[in-house]
Scaffold this motif. Structure first.
Motif, PDB file in Angstrom:
ATOM      1  N   TYR A  34      -0.226   9.294  -6.405  1.00  0.00           N
ATOM      2  CA  TYR A  34       0.979   8.977  -5.638  1.00  0.00           C
ATOM      3  C   TYR A  34       2.164   8.928  -6.586  1.00  0.00           C
ATOM      4  O   TYR A  34       2.055   8.408  -7.696  1.00  0.00           O
ATOM      5  CB  TYR A  34       0.841   7.612  -4.951  1.00  0.00           C
ATOM      6  CG  TYR A  34      -0.346   7.518  -4.038  1.00  0.00           C
ATOM      7  CD1 TYR A  34      -0.236   7.854  -2.686  1.00  0.00           C
ATOM      8  CD2 TYR A  34      -1.593   7.111  -4.520  1.00  0.00           C
ATOM      9  CE1 TYR A  34      -1.340   7.769  -1.845  1.00  0.00           C
ATOM     10  CE2 TYR A  34      -2.692   7.028  -3.679  1.00  0.00           C
ATOM     11  CZ  TYR A  34      -2.553   7.363  -2.346  1.00  0.00           C
ATOM     12  OH  TYR A  34      -3.651   7.283  -1.514  1.00  0.00           O
ATOM     13  N   SER A  38       5.668   3.256  -2.537  1.00  0.00           N
ATOM     14  CA  SER A  38       5.827   3.430  -1.085  1.00  0.00           C
ATOM     15  C   SER A  38       4.805   4.408  -0.532  1.00  0.00           C
ATOM     16  O   SER A  38       4.184   4.143   0.502  1.00  0.00           O
ATOM     17  CB  SER A  38       7.233   3.934  -0.752  1.00  0.00           C
ATOM     18  OG  SER A  38       8.193   2.988  -1.083  1.00  0.00           O
ATOM     19  N   ALA A  39       4.631   5.533  -1.209  1.00  0.00           N
ATOM     20  CA  ALA A  39       3.663   6.547  -0.753  1.00  0.00           C
ATOM     21  C   ALA A  39       2.257   5.962  -0.734  1.00  0.00           C
ATOM     22  O   ALA A  39       1.490   6.201   0.202  1.00  0.00           O
ATOM     23  CB  ALA A  39       3.729   7.781  -1.636  1.00  0.00           C
ATOM     24  N   LEU A  41       1.396   2.697  -0.455  1.00  0.00           N
ATOM     25  CA  LEU A  41       1.291   1.679   0.597  1.00  0.00           C
ATOM     26  C   LEU A  41       1.202   2.317   1.986  1.00  0.00           C
ATOM     27  O   LEU A  41       0.473   1.834   2.844  1.00  0.00           O
ATOM     28  CB  LEU A  41       2.464   0.707   0.515  1.00  0.00           C
ATOM     29  CG  LEU A  41       2.464  -0.204  -0.718  1.00  0.00           C
ATOM     30  CD1 LEU A  41       3.789  -0.937  -0.833  1.00  0.00           C
ATOM     31  CD2 LEU A  41       1.295  -1.173  -0.695  1.00  0.00           C
ATOM     32  N   GLU A  42       1.913   3.411   2.196  1.00  0.00           N
ATOM     33  CA  GLU A  42       1.869   4.104   3.479  1.00  0.00           C
ATOM     34  C   GLU A  42       0.510   4.753   3.728  1.00  0.00           C
ATOM     35  O   GLU A  42       0.140   4.994   4.873  1.00  0.00           O
ATOM     36  CB  GLU A  42       2.963   5.164   3.544  1.00  0.00           C
ATOM     37  CG  GLU A  42       4.349   4.576   3.642  1.00  0.00           C
ATOM     38  CD  GLU A  42       5.455   5.601   3.463  1.00  0.00           C
ATOM     39  OE1 GLU A  42       5.162   6.825   3.453  1.00  0.00           O
ATOM     40  OE2 GLU A  42       6.619   5.181   3.327  1.00  0.00           O
ATOM     41  N   ASP A  43      -0.242   5.030   2.680  1.00  0.00           N
ATOM     42  CA  ASP A  43      -1.528   5.726   2.788  1.00  0.00           C
ATOM     43  C   ASP A  43      -2.713   4.766   2.847  1.00  0.00           C
ATOM     44  O   ASP A  43      -3.857   5.190   2.814  1.00  0.00           O
ATOM     45  CB  ASP A  43      -1.680   6.670   1.585  1.00  0.00           C
ATOM     46  CG  ASP A  43      -2.782   7.701   1.778  1.00  0.00           C
ATOM     47  OD1 ASP A  43      -2.994   8.156   2.922  1.00  0.00           O
ATOM     48  OD2 ASP A  43      -3.423   8.059   0.777  1.00  0.00           O
ATOM     49  N   GLN A  44      -2.483   3.480   2.933  1.00  0.00           N
ATOM     50  CA  GLN A  44      -3.575   2.509   2.877  1.00  0.00           C
ATOM     51  C   GLN A  44      -4.633   2.697   3.950  1.00  0.00           C
ATOM     52  O   GLN A  44      -5.788   2.387   3.718  1.00  0.00           O
ATOM     53  CB  GLN A  44      -3.026   1.083   2.915  1.00  0.00           C
ATOM     54  CG  GLN A  44      -2.491   0.629   1.591  1.00  0.00           C
ATOM     55  CD  GLN A  44      -3.533   0.723   0.503  1.00  0.00           C
ATOM     56  OE1 GLN A  44      -4.414  -0.119   0.410  1.00  0.00           O
ATOM     57  NE2 GLN A  44      -3.480   1.753  -0.317  1.00  0.00           N
ATOM     58  N   THR A  66       4.461  -3.339  -5.659  1.00  0.00           N
ATOM     59  CA  THR A  66       3.349  -2.723  -4.925  1.00  0.00           C
ATOM     60  C   THR A  66       2.147  -3.663  -4.918  1.00  0.00           C
ATOM     61  O   THR A  66       1.532  -3.912  -3.871  1.00  0.00           O
ATOM     62  CB  THR A  66       2.959  -1.369  -5.545  1.00  0.00           C
ATOM     63  OG1 THR A  66       4.093  -0.495  -5.512  1.00  0.00           O
ATOM     64  CG2 THR A  66       1.792  -0.728  -4.819  1.00  0.00           C
ATOM     65  N   ARG A  69       2.694  -6.760  -2.709  1.00  0.00           N
ATOM     66  CA  ARG A  69       2.528  -6.447  -1.283  1.00  0.00           C
ATOM     67  C   ARG A  69       1.050  -6.312  -0.924  1.00  0.00           C
ATOM     68  O   ARG A  69       0.631  -6.746   0.145  1.00  0.00           O
ATOM     69  CB  ARG A  69       3.300  -5.181  -0.916  1.00  0.00           C
ATOM     70  CG  ARG A  69       4.798  -5.401  -0.970  1.00  0.00           C
ATOM     71  CD  ARG A  69       5.559  -4.183  -0.549  1.00  0.00           C
ATOM     72  NE  ARG A  69       6.985  -4.375  -0.746  1.00  0.00           N
ATOM     73  CZ  ARG A  69       7.910  -3.582  -0.236  1.00  0.00           C
ATOM     74  NH1 ARG A  69       7.570  -2.540   0.499  1.00  0.00           N
ATOM     75  NH2 ARG A  69       9.188  -3.821  -0.468  1.00  0.00           N
TER      76      ARG A  69
END
Length: 128
Positions: A34, A38-39, A41-44, A66, A69
């Motif tokens: 990644y 952000s990328a 976290l969006e792919d979790q 990251t 979060r």
């Protein structure tokens, strides 16, 4: 190492991501890279890593943010933080969010592999 882990690599530097992907894949790990937090976290929902290797300083969401979060959502995936600026503040933040280690770039690839192998016993193997 006989245990194959799913490892997320998060770094804004293309060369670092490629080098880490090559290194970790050569040890039979499944690697997904990644360009930023952000990328990742969006792919979790799509990729559930056994371990995370992330850069500290990145545009947007930093590596520390990251991890914060992730921890706030109850995710306790082991993390190795890497940075070119390993100062006392970075060390305290890494400890504060529960990182396994803070490695200063450039680091010895063998040291990263040793850390991953050492932590592998606490990582449940994934099932494909």
């Amino acid at each position: 190492m006989s245990l194959s882990l799913r490892i997320a690599v998060i770094d804004d530097d293309d060369e670092i991501r490629l080098a880490l992907d090559d290194l970790l894949s050569s040890f039979s790990h499944v690697v997904k890279c990644y360009a930023d937090g952000s990328a990742f976290l969006e792919d979790q929902g799509e990729f559930q890593p056994d371990m995370i290797v992330t850069d500290y300083h990145m545009p947007g969401i930093t590596g520390i943010e990251t991890i914060r979060r992730l921890r706030a959502s109850g995710n306790s995936t082991p993390v190795i933080l890497i940075t070119a600026f390993a100062n006392e503040t970075a060390r305290k933040e890494a400890i504060g969010v529960g990182c396994l280690a803070l490695l200063k770039k450039p680091f010895d690839p063998n040291e990263l592999i040793r850390l991953i192998e050492g932590a592998a016993g606490s990582c449940p193997p994934h099932h494909a």
